[in-house]
Design a protein around this motif. Structure first.
Motif, PDB file in Angstrom:
ATOM      1  N   THR A   1      -7.961  13.716  -3.839  1.00  0.00           N
ATOM      2  CA  THR A   1      -8.427  12.336  -3.639  1.00  0.00           C
ATOM      3  C   THR A   1      -7.583  11.723  -2.353  1.00  0.00           C
ATOM      4  O   THR A   1      -8.153  11.300  -1.354  1.00  0.00           O
ATOM      5  N   LEU A   2      -6.339  11.822  -2.592  1.00  0.00           N
ATOM      6  CA  LEU A   2      -5.453  11.025  -1.589  1.00  0.00           C
ATOM      7  C   LEU A   2      -5.497  11.685  -0.194  1.00  0.00           C
ATOM      8  O   LEU A   2      -5.525  11.285   0.899  1.00  0.00           O
ATOM      9  N   TYR A   3      -5.517  12.961  -0.414  1.00  0.00           N
ATOM     10  CA  TYR A   3      -5.756  13.790   0.770  1.00  0.00           C
ATOM     11  C   TYR A   3      -7.050  13.577   1.684  1.00  0.00           C
ATOM     12  O   TYR A   3      -6.846  13.042   2.879  1.00  0.00           O
ATOM     13  N   LEU A   4      -8.029  13.383   0.868  1.00  0.00           N
ATOM     14  CA  LEU A   4      -9.389  12.858   1.749  1.00  0.00           C
ATOM     15  C   LEU A   4      -9.459  11.438   2.109  1.00  0.00           C
ATOM     16  O   LEU A   4      -9.995  11.261   3.165  1.00  0.00           O
ATOM     17  N   MET A   5      -8.547  10.646   1.368  1.00  0.00           N
ATOM     18  CA  MET A   5      -8.291   9.353   1.909  1.00  0.00           C
ATOM     19  C   MET A   5      -6.890   9.146   2.861  1.00  0.00           C
ATOM     20  O   MET A   5      -6.899   7.909   3.299  1.00  0.00           O
ATOM     21  N   GLY A   6      -6.696  10.297   3.508  1.00  0.00           N
ATOM     22  CA  GLY A   6      -5.503  10.308   4.337  1.00  0.00           C
ATOM     23  C   GLY A   6      -4.020   9.826   3.708  1.00  0.00           C
ATOM     24  O   GLY A   6      -3.366   9.218   4.643  1.00  0.00           O
ATOM     25  N   TYR A   7      -3.963   9.921   2.562  1.00  0.00           N
ATOM     26  CA  TYR A   7      -2.550   9.739   1.711  1.00  0.00           C
ATOM     27  C   TYR A   7      -2.168   8.165   2.088  1.00  0.00           C
ATOM     28  O   TYR A   7      -1.207   8.083   2.713  1.00  0.00           O
ATOM     29  N   PRO A   8      -2.917   7.303   1.922  1.00  0.00           N
ATOM     30  CA  PRO A   8      -2.213   6.105   1.736  1.00  0.00           C
ATOM     31  C   PRO A   8      -1.215   5.713   0.957  1.00  0.00           C
ATOM     32  O   PRO A   8      -0.898   6.687   0.147  1.00  0.00           O
ATOM     33  N   LYS A   9      -0.152   4.732   1.492  1.00  0.00           N
ATOM     34  CA  LYS A   9       0.929   4.601   0.500  1.00  0.00           C
ATOM     35  C   LYS A   9       0.543   3.627  -0.772  1.00  0.00           C
ATOM     36  O   LYS A   9       0.004   2.409  -0.573  1.00  0.00           O
ATOM     37  N   PRO A  10       1.012   4.101  -1.896  1.00  0.00           N
ATOM     38  CA  PRO A  10       0.674   3.266  -3.137  1.00  0.00           C
ATOM     39  C   PRO A  10       1.887   2.334  -3.155  1.00  0.00           C
ATOM     40  O   PRO A  10       3.030   2.543  -2.804  1.00  0.00           O
TER      41      PRO A  10
ATOM     42  N   PHE B   1      -3.106   0.534  -3.370  1.00  0.00           N
ATOM     43  CA  PHE B   1      -2.532   1.206  -2.188  1.00  0.00           C
ATOM     44  C   PHE B   1      -2.464   0.032  -1.152  1.00  0.00           C
ATOM     45  O   PHE B   1      -2.883  -0.959  -1.248  1.00  0.00           O
ATOM     46  N   ASP B   2      -1.367   0.441  -0.275  1.00  0.00           N
ATOM     47  CA  ASP B   2      -1.110  -0.800   0.613  1.00  0.00           C
ATOM     48  C   ASP B   2      -2.126  -1.193   1.834  1.00  0.00           C
ATOM     49  O   ASP B   2      -2.180  -2.166   2.539  1.00  0.00           O
ATOM     50  N   ASN B   3      -3.360  -0.340   1.915  1.00  0.00           N
ATOM     51  CA  ASN B   3      -4.443  -0.483   2.843  1.00  0.00           C
ATOM     52  C   ASN B   3      -5.435  -1.288   1.973  1.00  0.00           C
ATOM     53  O   ASN B   3      -6.531  -1.321   2.411  1.00  0.00           O
ATOM     54  N   GLY B   4      -4.977  -1.668   0.756  1.00  0.00           N
ATOM     55  CA  GLY B   4      -6.213  -2.386  -0.101  1.00  0.00           C
ATOM     56  C   GLY B   4      -7.002  -1.495  -0.819  1.00  0.00           C
ATOM     57  O   GLY B   4      -7.743  -1.926  -1.738  1.00  0.00           O
ATOM     58  N   ALA B   5      -6.935  -0.286  -0.845  1.00  0.00           N
ATOM     59  CA  ALA B   5      -7.752   0.770  -1.538  1.00  0.00           C
ATOM     60  C   ALA B   5      -7.229   0.877  -2.935  1.00  0.00           C
ATOM     61  O   ALA B   5      -6.096   0.643  -3.133  1.00  0.00           O
ATOM     62  N   VAL B   6      -8.142   1.299  -3.822  1.00  0.00           N
ATOM     63  CA  VAL B   6      -7.896   1.702  -5.316  1.00  0.00           C
ATOM     64  C   VAL B   6      -8.203   2.887  -5.758  1.00  0.00           C
ATOM     65  O   VAL B   6      -9.280   3.348  -5.215  1.00  0.00           O
ATOM     66  N   ILE B   7      -7.372   3.532  -6.612  1.00  0.00           N
ATOM     67  CA  ILE B   7      -7.969   4.659  -7.472  1.00  0.00           C
ATOM     68  C   ILE B   7      -7.962   4.684  -8.669  1.00  0.00           C
ATOM     69  O   ILE B   7      -6.844   3.993  -9.270  1.00  0.00           O
TER      70      ILE B   7
ATOM     71  N   PRO C   1       4.496  22.386  10.589  1.00  0.00           N
ATOM     72  CA  PRO C   1       4.851  21.352   9.564  1.00  0.00           C
ATOM     73  C   PRO C   1       4.341  21.976   8.313  1.00  0.00           C
ATOM     74  O   PRO C   1       3.383  22.735   8.121  1.00  0.00           O
ATOM     75  N   SER C   2       4.888  21.594   7.119  1.00  0.00           N
ATOM     76  CA  SER C   2       4.531  22.077   5.800  1.00  0.00           C
ATOM     77  C   SER C   2       2.905  21.715   5.613  1.00  0.00           C
ATOM     78  O   SER C   2       2.588  20.555   5.711  1.00  0.00           O
ATOM     79  N   PRO C   3       2.258  22.643   5.060  1.00  0.00           N
ATOM     80  CA  PRO C   3       0.684  22.529   4.975  1.00  0.00           C
ATOM     81  C   PRO C   3       0.340  21.502   3.841  1.00  0.00           C
ATOM     82  O   PRO C   3      -0.432  20.657   3.921  1.00  0.00           O
ATOM     83  N   VAL C   4       1.351  21.524   2.883  1.00  0.00           N
ATOM     84  CA  VAL C   4       1.304  20.373   1.713  1.00  0.00           C
ATOM     85  C   VAL C   4       2.520  19.952   1.594  1.00  0.00           C
ATOM     86  O   VAL C   4       3.501  20.515   0.786  1.00  0.00           O
ATOM     87  N   PRO C   5       3.157  18.852   2.351  1.00  0.00           N
ATOM     88  CA  PRO C   5       4.530  18.327   2.216  1.00  0.00           C
ATOM     89  C   PRO C   5       5.073  17.875   1.227  1.00  0.00           C
ATOM     90  O   PRO C   5       4.348  17.538   0.236  1.00  0.00           O
ATOM     91  N   GLY C   6       6.359  18.201   0.864  1.00  0.00           N
ATOM     92  CA  GLY C   6       6.988  17.784  -0.243  1.00  0.00           C
ATOM     93  C   GLY C   6       6.900  16.023  -0.482  1.00  0.00           C
ATOM     94  O   GLY C   6       6.778  15.711  -1.563  1.00  0.00           O
ATOM     95  N   GLU C   7       6.665  15.418   0.631  1.00  0.00           N
ATOM     96  CA  GLU C   7       6.611  14.006   0.320  1.00  0.00           C
ATOM     97  C   GLU C   7       5.183  13.673  -0.303  1.00  0.00           C
ATOM     98  O   GLU C   7       5.161  12.815  -0.956  1.00  0.00           O
ATOM     99  N   ASN C   8       3.983  14.452  -0.025  1.00  0.00           N
ATOM    100  CA  ASN C   8       3.139  14.262  -1.030  1.00  0.00           C
ATOM    101  C   ASN C   8       3.155  14.414  -2.315  1.00  0.00           C
ATOM    102  O   ASN C   8       2.664  13.760  -3.444  1.00  0.00           O
TER     103      ASN C   8
END
Ligand SMILES: NC(=O)c1ccc[n+]([C@@H]2O[C@H](COP(=O)([O-])OP(=O)(O)OC[C@H]3O[C@@H](n4cnc5c(N)ncnc54)[C@H](O)[C@@H]3O)[C@@H](O)[C@H]2O)c1
Length: 358
Positions: free
Chosen positions: A190-199, A240-246, A324-331
C-alpha cells in the motif's frame, strides 16, 4: 568481485529453500550459492543437497570469515535478523533480509545505519510489490490516473490461518503476530503504491480472543496453544504527513472472510489490488466518465511466475549494476515503526507518534 556473485545463506529453512535459493539458482550465469549456514546442521545439509551447494556451516560468522561472499540472504526467525545482517554488512557483504526487517524500529535503525556507513545494499524481503497486479497498478498510479490517493484500506486477513510451523506464534522470537508477519506485506504494498509517505502517528488495537482456544479449527496445521503469545487480530489507523490515512487489518484467526488486498481511494479514481490473484483478476478500477460510473478490469496484467524469484533477481541486479536497493532498509524501518506505534497504542489506549529517524 568474482565473475559470478558468491552467495551465502543464513538460516536455510522454509523461505530460504522455497524462495531465496530457488531465486539464486534461477540465474546461474550471474551468481552461485557457495555456502549455507543454519544453527540446525541437518537443515543446512538438506538445503545444501537440494541445491548442490558444496559447504555448510553451523555458525554464519565462520561462513562470513571464510567464504569471501558478495551477498547473503538472512532468512532466520525475526529475532535473529539483526545480528547476522549487521555482521554481514560490516564484513562488506550485501544483504537481502527477510521481512519484517526487525523485531522493532530500534533494530531496524541499527541495520539502516550500518548499511549507510558501509555503503552496502540492504534489501528487505517484501515480494508483494514484484507481483503482476502490483506492477501494473504502480505504473497506472504513477501516471496520475487515480489522482491523489488520500485513503487506503489494507487487509491481510486469515480466518483460520495460524502457521503450524516455525516460531510465528512466539512473541519473544517474532516481535508480534499477524500484524508484523503478514500485515507487513499488505502495508508495504500500500505504501509503495502511495509513494511511501512519511507516517506521523498511529493508533490501534490487538486482540487474542481466538488463537489460544484449543477447540477451534486451524487450516494451517496444529500448533501448541500454550506457546501462542502473539495477537490473533490487529487493526491500526495510520496518519501521514501529506494528510493521507491508511486503515490496516490483519489476522491469523477471525470470524470473517480472508482478503489479502488493498483498496486505494484517489481524487480521480479508486483501485483494489489483490497481489496474488491469478490472470487479470488482481485489479479492479472504480472510475467515472461523463457521469457514468464504471468498474473496470484491466486485461493485460503482466504474468509474473514468482515474485519471490524476481525479488532475488532484483537484488542481484542491483549489486551487479550499482543500483540502489530495490526494497530499501528505510522502508522496513517505516513498517516496524508503525507496528511499534500500533502495539503501544493497543496497550496505552492512546494515539502514538511514529519515529522513522535513524
Ligand atoms: N516473504 C515471505 O513471504 C515470507 C514467508 C515466510 C517466512 N518469511 C520470513 O522468513 C523468516 C524465516 O521464516 P521461515 O518460514 O523460513 O522459518 P523456518 O523456521 O522454516 O526457517 C528458519 C531457519 O533459521 C534457522 N535459524 C534460527 N536461528 C538461526 C541463527 N541464529 N542463525 C542461523 N540460522 C538460524 C532455523 O534453524 C531454521 O532452519 C522469518 O523472518 C519470516 O518472517 C517470509
Amino acid at each position: 568481485m568474482a565473475d559470478k556473485l558468491r552467495i551465502g545463506i543464513i538460516g536455510s529453512g522454509g523461505i530460504a529453500q522455497g524462495c531465496h535459493m530457488k531465486g539464486y539458482a534461477s540465474i546461474p550465469d550471474l551468481c552461485e550459492i557457495v555456502a549455507v549456514s543454519d544453527v540446525n546442521p541437518e537443515t543446512a545439509k538438506q538445503a545444501a543437497e537440494k541445491f548442490n551447494v558444496p559447504t555448510t556451516y553451523v555458525d554464519y560468522r565462520e561462513m562470513l570469515a571464510k567464504e569471501n561472499l558478495d551477498a547473503v540472504s538472512v532468512a532466520t526467525p525475526n529475532k535473529y535478523h539483526l545480528q547476522p545482517t549487521v555482521d554481514a554488512l560490516e564484513a562488506g557483504v550485501n544483504v537481502l533480509c527477510e521481512k519484517p526487517l526487525g523485531m522493532n524500529a530500534d533494530e531496524c535503525r541499527k541495520m539502516c545505519r550500518t548499511a549507510k556507513d558501509t555503503g552496502k545494499i540492504l534489501q528487505v524481503g517484501l515480494q508483494s510489490r514484484f507481483n503482476g497486479p502490483s506492477k501494473w497498478l504502480k505504473t497506472y498510479i504513477d501516471a496520475g490516473h487515480l489522482g491523489d490517493v488520500y485513503f487506503a484500506r489494507a487487509q491481510a486477513l486469515r480466518r483460520r490461518g495460524v502457521p503450524g510451523w516455525g516460531v510465528f506464534i512466539e512473541k519473544d522470537k517474532q516481535g508480534g503476530g499477524p500484524l508484523i508477519d503478514i500485515g507487513v506485506h499488505i502495508l508495504d504494498l500500500t505504501l509503495y503504491l502511495m509513494g511511501y509517505p512519511k507516517p506521523v502517528s498511529a493508533s490501534g488495537k490487538a486482540w487474542d480472543h481466538l488463537g489460544k482456544n484449543p477447540a477451534l479449527y486451524n487450516s494451517w496445521g496444529d500448533y501448541d496453544r500454550d506457546k501462542f503469545t502473539v495477537e490473533d487480530f490487529a487493526v491500526g489507523l495510520i496518519k501521514f504527513d501529506n494528510g493521507a490515512v491508511i486503515s490496516l487489518e490483519s489476522s491469523f484467526m477471525s470470524n470473517g472472510p480472508d482478503p489479502f488486498s488493498t483498496h486505494l481511494y484517489g481524487t480521480k479514481a479508486g483501485a483494489t489490488v489483490t497481489p496474488y490473484a491469478p490472470g487479470n483478476e488482481g485489479i479492479k478500477l472504480f472510475t467515472e466518465q461523463d457521469r457514468l460510473l464504471m468498474d473496470v478490469t484491466p486485461a493485460n496484467i503482466p504474468h509474473v511466475e514468482s515474485a519471490h524469484v524476481d525479488e532475488v533477481k532484483a537484488f542481484v541486479d542491483a549489486i551487479l549494476h550499482d543500483k540502489p536497493s530495490p526494497v530499501p532498509g528505510e522502508n522496513g524501518l517505516i513498517l516496524n515503526a508503525i507496528f511499534d506505534a500500533i502495539y503501544a497504542s493497543s496497550e496505552s489506549g492512546k494515539e502514538q507518534q511514529v519515529d522513522v529517524s535513524f
